[in-house]
Design a protein around this motif. Structure first.
Motif, PDB file in Angstrom:
ATOM      1  N   ARG A  59     -11.901  13.836  -2.873  1.00  0.00           N
ATOM      2  CA  ARG A  59     -10.625  13.287  -2.438  1.00  0.00           C
ATOM      3  C   ARG A  59     -10.526  11.838  -2.883  1.00  0.00           C
ATOM      4  NH1 ARG A  59     -10.217  15.656   3.812  1.00  0.00           N
ATOM      5  NH2 ARG A  59     -10.772  17.807   3.264  1.00  0.00           N
ATOM      6  N   ILE A  60      -9.299  11.401  -3.142  1.00  0.00           N
ATOM      7  CA  ILE A  60      -9.035  10.023  -3.558  1.00  0.00           C
ATOM      8  C   ILE A  60      -8.070   9.398  -2.557  1.00  0.00           C
ATOM      9  CG2 ILE A  60      -8.209   8.528  -5.408  1.00  0.00           C
ATOM     10  CD1 ILE A  60     -10.694  10.112  -6.174  1.00  0.00           C
ATOM     11  N   TYR A  61      -8.371   8.174  -2.138  1.00  0.00           N
ATOM     12  CA  TYR A  61      -7.570   7.484  -1.125  1.00  0.00           C
ATOM     13  C   TYR A  61      -7.159   6.100  -1.616  1.00  0.00           C
ATOM     14  CZ  TYR A  61      -9.828  10.924   1.964  1.00  0.00           C
ATOM     15  OH  TYR A  61     -10.304  12.066   2.539  1.00  0.00           O
ATOM     16  N   ASN A  62      -6.021   5.653  -1.121  1.00  0.00           N
ATOM     17  CA  ASN A  62      -5.586   4.271  -1.310  1.00  0.00           C
ATOM     18  C   ASN A  62      -5.995   3.474  -0.078  1.00  0.00           C
ATOM     19  OD1 ASN A  62      -3.866   2.482  -3.109  1.00  0.00           O
ATOM     20  ND2 ASN A  62      -2.886   2.128  -1.139  1.00  0.00           N
ATOM     21  N   CYS A  63      -6.392   2.209  -0.277  1.00  0.00           N
ATOM     22  CA  CYS A  63      -6.880   1.397   0.841  1.00  0.00           C
ATOM     23  C   CYS A  63      -5.768   0.678   1.602  1.00  0.00           C
ATOM     24  CB  CYS A  63      -7.894   0.371   0.334  1.00  0.00           C
ATOM     25  SG  CYS A  63      -9.468   1.094  -0.196  1.00  0.00           S
ATOM     26  N   GLU A  95      -4.119   9.257   1.778  1.00  0.00           N
ATOM     27  CA  GLU A  95      -4.784  10.142   0.838  1.00  0.00           C
ATOM     28  C   GLU A  95      -3.860  10.335  -0.353  1.00  0.00           C
ATOM     29  OE1 GLU A  95      -5.917  14.805   0.553  1.00  0.00           O
ATOM     30  OE2 GLU A  95      -6.589  13.778   2.382  1.00  0.00           O
ATOM     31  N   ILE A  96      -4.373  10.078  -1.540  1.00  0.00           N
ATOM     32  CA  ILE A  96      -3.561  10.225  -2.750  1.00  0.00           C
ATOM     33  C   ILE A  96      -3.595  11.671  -3.231  1.00  0.00           C
ATOM     34  CG2 ILE A  96      -3.230   9.452  -5.127  1.00  0.00           C
ATOM     35  CD1 ILE A  96      -4.548   6.820  -4.371  1.00  0.00           C
ATOM     36  N   PHE A  97      -4.792  12.233  -3.372  1.00  0.00           N
ATOM     37  CA  PHE A  97      -4.886  13.649  -3.701  1.00  0.00           C
ATOM     38  C   PHE A  97      -6.279  14.148  -3.382  1.00  0.00           C
ATOM     39  CE2 PHE A  97      -6.050  11.577  -7.723  1.00  0.00           C
ATOM     40  CZ  PHE A  97      -7.177  12.277  -8.114  1.00  0.00           C
ATOM     41  N   GLU A 133      -3.660  12.569   8.235  1.00  0.00           N
ATOM     42  CA  GLU A 133      -2.457  13.168   8.831  1.00  0.00           C
ATOM     43  C   GLU A 133      -1.839  14.165   7.879  1.00  0.00           C
ATOM     44  OE1 GLU A 133      -3.142   9.982   8.708  1.00  0.00           O
ATOM     45  OE2 GLU A 133      -3.432   9.432  10.805  1.00  0.00           O
ATOM     46  N   GLN A 134      -1.467  13.711   6.694  1.00  0.00           N
ATOM     47  CA  GLN A 134      -0.901  14.585   5.665  1.00  0.00           C
ATOM     48  C   GLN A 134      -1.267  14.020   4.309  1.00  0.00           C
ATOM     49  OE1 GLN A 134       0.672  17.454   5.636  1.00  0.00           O
ATOM     50  NE2 GLN A 134       0.690  17.688   7.865  1.00  0.00           N
ATOM     51  N   PRO A 135      -1.799  14.833   3.400  1.00  0.00           N
ATOM     52  CA  PRO A 135      -2.042  14.348   2.040  1.00  0.00           C
ATOM     53  C   PRO A 135      -0.726  14.091   1.334  1.00  0.00           C
ATOM     54  CG  PRO A 135      -2.458  16.715   2.179  1.00  0.00           C
ATOM     55  CD  PRO A 135      -2.189  16.238   3.579  1.00  0.00           C
ATOM     56  N   PHE A 136      -0.739  13.096   0.441  1.00  0.00           N
ATOM     57  CA  PHE A 136       0.475  12.782  -0.326  1.00  0.00           C
ATOM     58  C   PHE A 136       0.468  13.567  -1.616  1.00  0.00           C
ATOM     59  CE2 PHE A 136       0.310   9.437   2.663  1.00  0.00           C
ATOM     60  CZ  PHE A 136       1.591   8.949   2.802  1.00  0.00           C
TER      61      PHE A 136
END
Length: 416
Positions: A91-95, A100-102, A413-416
């Protein structure tokens, strides 16, 4: 010896279908690896190059009822994103803002033990891990998320401990050897032998100019600094005990090191190896998990198994723009020293130590990774328990940090 493979071009563009971020926000590296996507056009000096008989399995994204087990996490090069490898995929996240990005969840096996980003581009390096690894642990898979598949691989005779990426280099760390490859054609450029390095310790500079690589040397407590542009190697005896952790500034001019004792952190000049500053985390032993410089080398953050993240004020800078450098007489607080430091020549070194300016207390015993946020005077902390903390410290008065944000990134909560 490593073997190199490249895969033919697939057609899918999974990332664009699942993210809301516009494609222009990604620093696409597809042209860099174009040669590696079609074996008929590769200029490859490696005689062990081969094209695999079959393509790797396509990922699926099934709904997973139970939260995945976290195997690995790492920040990208500018600390604006982080990646998490799980027993199902990655998984990839923005800080900032946190989201969650994807994610990529694989339908068979799926364990990813190493995932390394390259800034915010579509290229990642993956290594299998966990009880059911998606890929062998001795292979580095080059994943293109625009195409949602691997476009190449590097295979080794032993387990891959870590991977470091630059826009122009891929660095693969094994137990006692490090391989440096050119990113454009995966040509092997350099091999380095190290002391036993089970953590895969390695750091590379990220500045557009010179390339600096730091790794353990061949002796206990020694670090090796490779200055590739000037073709110089510098060995620094940083500690009496084994090296536990180190970090480089973006330009590669400053190096922070900690030993397995975990009480002191030392800051060195990588060019001449001189000791510039020494700060104290504490009096008792600790396992240092991560070290991080702020972008202007004014601050140093330290995390350990004691559950406290420390921020130290540095007296040195790393060639950052003059308007970002700490100034003498500015409002920034300096690291406090012991009240008994006036008899420094008589009492043990402990009493003249520089201590942290700011602290943030977490659950003791868990593993934490720390970096400085993009907003001024903020710190981002990741935990192996899936915790995400964003905190702010007072550069004038210091003391306890203020928590700005908390999330469990394994249960978004919800992935983007």
């Amino acid at each position: 010896m490593a073997t190199l493979s490249a895969y033919p071009n697939p057609n899918s563009n999974f990332l664009d279908q699942t993210t809301q971020s516009p494609p222009q926000n990604l620093d696409s590296l597809s042209p860099m690896l174009h040669q590696s996507q079609d074996s008929e056009h590769i200029h490859n000096p490696n005689p062990n190059y081969h094209t695999p008989v079959s393509s790797p399995p396509e990922p699926a994204s099934p709904a997973i009822a139970t939260p995945p087990s976290l195997l690995h996490f790492s920040f990208n090069q500018d600390h604006g994103c982080f990646a998490a490898g799980t027993d199902h995929g990655f998984r990839i996240y923005n800080c900032d803002p946190f989201r969650e990005i994807f994610r990529r969840d694989f339908d068979r096996g799926g364990g990813i033990g190493v995932v390394e980003m390259l800034f915010r581009c579509n290229i990642l390096a993956l290594v299998g891990g966990g009880p059911e690894p998606q890929y062998p642990s001795n292979k580095v898979m080059i994943w293109d998320d625009h195409q949602s598949r691997c476009i190449g691989e590097l295979a080794f005779r032993s387990e891959v401990r870590s991977v470091r990426l630059r826009r122009d280099r891929i660095v693969v760390v094994l137990e006692q050897k490090i391989f440096v490859y050119n990113f454009a054609d995966l040509k092997l450029l350099h091999q380095i032998e190290t002391i036993a390095n089970p953590k895969g310790l390695c750091a590379v500079s990220q500045g557009a100019g010179s390339l600096v690589l730091v790794c353990p040397g061949l002796q206990k407590g020694q670090v090796r600094v490779e200055h590739y542009d000037s073709k110089r190697t510098k060995f620094i005896m940083a500690h009496d005990s084994r090296i536990a952790c180190f970090a480089l500034t973006q330009d590669g001019q400053l190096l922070a090191t900690a030993s397995t004792k975990g009480t002191l952190v030392r800051i060195f000049n990588t060019v001449d190896g001189s000791l510039l500053q020494e700060v104290r985390r504490g009096a008792d032993r600790a396992e240092i998990y991560s070290l991080a410089f702020s972008s202007n080398a004014q601050w140093l953050a330290v995390s350990s198994d004691k559950g406290t993240v420390h921020v130290f004020s540095l007296k040195v800078n790393s060639g950052s723009p003059s308007n970002d450098r700490p100034r003498v007489g500015s409002d920034s607080v300096t690291s406090p020293t012991s009240s008994l430091s006036f008899i420094k020549g008589v009492l043990p070194k402990y009493f003249s130590s520089e201590w942290s300016v700011a602290q943030f207390r977490l659950v003791e015993g868990s593993q934490y990774l720390v970096a400085f946020g993009h907003q001024k005077n903020t710190v981002v902390i990741l935990g192996m328990d899936g915790s995400f903390h964003r905190c702010q410290f007072d550069p004038v008065n210091g003391g306890e940090m203020t928590q700005l944000e908390y999330h469990n990134f394994l249960k978004p909560e919800q992935p983007f």
